[in-house]
Write a protein that holds these residues in place. Structure first.
Motif, PDB file in Angstrom:
ATOM      1  N   SER A 325       8.044   7.607  -2.740  1.00  0.00           N
ATOM      2  CA  SER A 325       7.936   6.643  -1.629  1.00  0.00           C
ATOM      3  C   SER A 325       6.510   6.083  -1.535  1.00  0.00           C
ATOM      4  O   SER A 325       6.326   4.899  -1.223  1.00  0.00           O
ATOM      5  N   LEU A 326       5.519   6.900  -1.811  1.00  0.00           N
ATOM      6  CA  LEU A 326       4.126   6.427  -1.789  1.00  0.00           C
ATOM      7  C   LEU A 326       3.845   5.494  -2.960  1.00  0.00           C
ATOM      8  O   LEU A 326       3.130   4.494  -2.813  1.00  0.00           O
ATOM      9  N   ILE A 327       4.394   5.822  -4.109  1.00  0.00           N
ATOM     10  CA  ILE A 327       4.225   4.960  -5.284  1.00  0.00           C
ATOM     11  C   ILE A 327       4.804   3.584  -5.005  1.00  0.00           C
ATOM     12  O   ILE A 327       4.189   2.549  -5.308  1.00  0.00           O
ATOM     13  N   ASN A 328       5.983   3.542  -4.408  1.00  0.00           N
ATOM     14  CA  ASN A 328       6.619   2.261  -4.070  1.00  0.00           C
ATOM     15  C   ASN A 328       5.796   1.474  -3.046  1.00  0.00           C
ATOM     16  O   ASN A 328       5.815   0.241  -3.042  1.00  0.00           O
ATOM     17  N   LYS A 329       5.096   2.179  -2.200  1.00  0.00           N
ATOM     18  CA  LYS A 329       4.297   1.535  -1.163  1.00  0.00           C
ATOM     19  C   LYS A 329       3.024   0.900  -1.732  1.00  0.00           C
ATOM     20  O   LYS A 329       2.626  -0.189  -1.312  1.00  0.00           O
ATOM     21  N   TYR A 330       2.395   1.557  -2.688  1.00  0.00           N
ATOM     22  CA  TYR A 330       1.063   1.132  -3.130  1.00  0.00           C
ATOM     23  C   TYR A 330       1.001   0.536  -4.540  1.00  0.00           C
ATOM     24  O   TYR A 330      -0.048   0.026  -4.944  1.00  0.00           O
ATOM     25  N   PHE A 331       2.126   0.599  -5.307  1.00  0.00           N
ATOM     26  CA  PHE A 331       2.114   0.106  -6.689  1.00  0.00           C
ATOM     27  C   PHE A 331       3.366  -0.683  -6.997  1.00  0.00           C
ATOM     28  O   PHE A 331       4.420  -0.474  -6.398  1.00  0.00           O
ATOM     29  N   PRO A 332       3.295  -1.577  -7.997  1.00  0.00           N
ATOM     30  CA  PRO A 332       4.515  -2.227  -8.508  1.00  0.00           C
ATOM     31  C   PRO A 332       5.388  -1.225  -9.233  1.00  0.00           C
ATOM     32  O   PRO A 332       4.918  -0.124  -9.586  1.00  0.00           O
ATOM     33  N   ALA A 333       6.642  -1.576  -9.461  1.00  0.00           N
ATOM     34  CA  ALA A 333       7.579  -0.650 -10.105  1.00  0.00           C
ATOM     35  C   ALA A 333       7.135  -0.282 -11.522  1.00  0.00           C
ATOM     36  O   ALA A 333       7.237   0.887 -11.934  1.00  0.00           O
ATOM     37  N   LYS A 334       6.644  -1.244 -12.256  1.00  0.00           N
ATOM     38  CA  LYS A 334       6.161  -1.017 -13.628  1.00  0.00           C
ATOM     39  C   LYS A 334       4.715  -1.479 -13.725  1.00  0.00           C
ATOM     40  O   LYS A 334       4.342  -2.528 -13.176  1.00  0.00           O
ATOM     41  N   LEU A 335       3.917  -0.738 -14.468  1.00  0.00           N
ATOM     42  CA  LEU A 335       2.514  -1.084 -14.670  1.00  0.00           C
ATOM     43  C   LEU A 335       2.241  -1.279 -16.143  1.00  0.00           C
ATOM     44  O   LEU A 335       2.893  -0.669 -17.016  1.00  0.00           O
ATOM     45  N   LYS A 336       1.258  -2.119 -16.442  1.00  0.00           N
ATOM     46  CA  LYS A 336       0.761  -2.259 -17.815  1.00  0.00           C
ATOM     47  C   LYS A 336      -0.322  -1.227 -18.029  1.00  0.00           C
ATOM     48  O   LYS A 336      -1.208  -1.051 -17.196  1.00  0.00           O
ATOM     49  N   TRP A 337      -0.249  -0.546 -19.177  1.00  0.00           N
ATOM     50  CA  TRP A 337      -1.203   0.518 -19.475  1.00  0.00           C
ATOM     51  C   TRP A 337      -1.939   0.221 -20.788  1.00  0.00           C
ATOM     52  O   TRP A 337      -1.419  -0.400 -21.666  1.00  0.00           O
TER      53      TRP A 337
END
Length: 337
Positions: A325-337
Motif C-alpha cells: 500500500s505504501l509502494i502504491n502511494k509513493y511510486f509508479p507501478a513499474k520503475l525503470k532501473w
C-alpha cells in the motif's frame, strides 16, 4: 510480604490522602497491609505509564524498539577490529574499495547508470530479488538483504507509526544492492556496498580502514588532497561526488521515476552509508542548511538501520500488504532501473 513492601507503606501514606484509622477498626493488620501494598503497586504503575514529556524529550512506550548491545555474531556493532568469522573478508573488501573508488570512476558510473535502461519492474519485485544478495562488507549480519529491509522498516514503524514515508524509505533504502546481480551489471562488491565517502577532496582518517587509500590514484592528485579539495565550504552534499554504490543508485532510480517521497526520504536513501559524516562528524563543512535539516532524519533512521539487524526473521507474508500500500502511494507501478 512485610519485608518487601513494609518500607514503602509510610511513604505511600504520606503521598496519598488515604486515612488508615477508620479502616483499622474493621480489618486485621494483615488485611490492611495487603490493601496498602496493592494500592502502592497500582499507583506506581500509573505513575510510570502516565509519565509526561520532559524537556521536550519524547517518552516512548515500554514496547518501543530497544537497540541491542551485540550483533548476531556476539560482537559490538561496526567493530572492524573484533575477531570474527567475517573480519578478514570485510577488510579485504575495504582494501579493494579504497583503491578502486576514484573520482573519474564514480563520474563514469553515474553517467552509465543514469540511463536506467536495464530492467523495468516494481519496487516489491526488486525487494524479492534481494533474497539472492548477501553484503560482504557488513560485519554484523550475513542474512539475505530482504530480511534486513523488513527488520529496519518494522522497527521504525513501531516507534514512528505516523511516518509512513519513513517506513517505506527503510524498506527500499538498500534496493540498490541489486547492482550485484547479472541483469544489473554484476558489479563487484566494492562498487556496490560498504561505507561511502567523498571523492575530490582529502580522505578523512575516520573512514574505515583508511590505510588503503595510499594506493588510490586520487591520493596522488594535489587538487584532491586538501580539506575542501575541488569544493567550496557549504556547497551542499548534492554537489559532492560520493563513492559509487547502492545508495546513489537507488536515489537515482527513485528520483528519475518520479517518487513522491519527501526530500528527507531521498536524503536518507542517498547518504545512509555515509558513516564518516553521520557517525564521525567528518565533512560537515560541505553541508548546506537543507542538508542539516535532513540530517536529523538520517540520525533517526541510522539507529534502526544498524541495530535492528537480527537472526530473528520477519514474516514476509504478514507485512507485505502494508508495504504494498505504501509502494502504491509513493511510486509508479513499474520503475525503470
Amino acid at each position: 510480604m512485610v519485608a518487601i513492601y513494609g518500607s514503602n507503606i509510610n511513604h505511600y501514606l504520606l503521598r496519598t490522602s488515604f486515612s488508615p484509622l477508620p479502616f483499622l477498626h474493621f480489618v486485621s493488620p494483615l488485611a490492611f497491609l495487603l490493601f496498602v501494598s496493592f494500592e502502592f503497586r497500582r499507583s506506581l504503575k500509573m505513575a510510570i505509564t502516565e509519565l509526561p514529556e520532559r524537556n521536550n524529550e519524547v517518552v516512548k512506550s515500554s514496547d518501543a524498539f530497544v537497540a541491542p548491545d551485540i550483533n548476531s555474531f556476539g560482537k559490538s556493532f561496526r567493530d572492524y577490529n573484533a575477531e570474527s568469522e567475517r573480519l578478514k573478508s570485510v577488510e579485504e573488501f575495504y582494501c579493494l574499495n579504497h583503491i578502486n573508488q576514484t573520482y573519474n570512476y564514480v563520474k563514469k558510473m553515474r553517467e552509465e547508470y543514469k540511463k536506467l535502461d536495464r530492467v523495468q519492474m516494481s519496487i516489491w519485485e526488486c525487494c524479492e530479488l534481494l533474497n539472492e544478495v548477501v553484503d560482504e562488507s557488513d560485519p554484523d549480519l550475513d542474512e539475505p538483504q530482504i530480511q534486513h529491509l523488513l527488520q529496519t522498516a518494522e522497527a521504525i514503524r513501531k516507534d514512528y507509526p505516523n511516518e509512513d514515508w519513513l517506513h517505506l524509505t527503510a524498506l527500499i533504502h538498500d534496493l540498490g544492492k541489486v547492482l550485484l546481480l547479472p541483469k544489473f551489471g554484476e558489479l563487484p562488491q566494492w562498487a556496490v556496498v560498504g561505507d561511502t565517502h567523498p571523492l575530490g577532496c582529502a580522505f578523512d582518517e575516520s573512514i574505515v580502514h583508511h590505510k588503503y587509500f595510499k594506493d588510490n590514484p586520487d591520493s596522488k592528485n594535489p587538487a584532491y588532497n586538501t580539506k575542501n579539495g575541488i569544493y567550496t565550504e557549504g556547497c551542499g552534499l548534492e554537489n559532492v561526488m560520493i563513492s559509487w554504490g547502492h545508495d546513489d543508485y537507488m536515489y537515482m532510480v527513485a528520483k528519475e521515476n518520479g517518487t513522491t517521497l519527501p526530500e528527507a526520504g531521498l536524503f536518507v536513501i542517498r547518504y545512509h552509508s555515509f558513516y564518516p559524516l553521520h557517525k564521525e562528524g567528518a565533512y560537515k563543512h560541505l553541508m548546506n542548511k537543507q542538508d542539516e535539516e535532513n540530517m536529523k532524519w538520517l540520525h533517526i533512521f541510522n539507529k534502526y538501520d544498524l541495530y535492528s539487524k537480527s537472526k530473528v526473521q520477519v514474516d514476509v507474508d504478514k507485512v507485505k500488504p502494508y508495504y504494498l500500500s505504501l509502494i502504491n502511494k509513493y511510486f509508479p507501478a513499474k520503475l525503470k532501473w
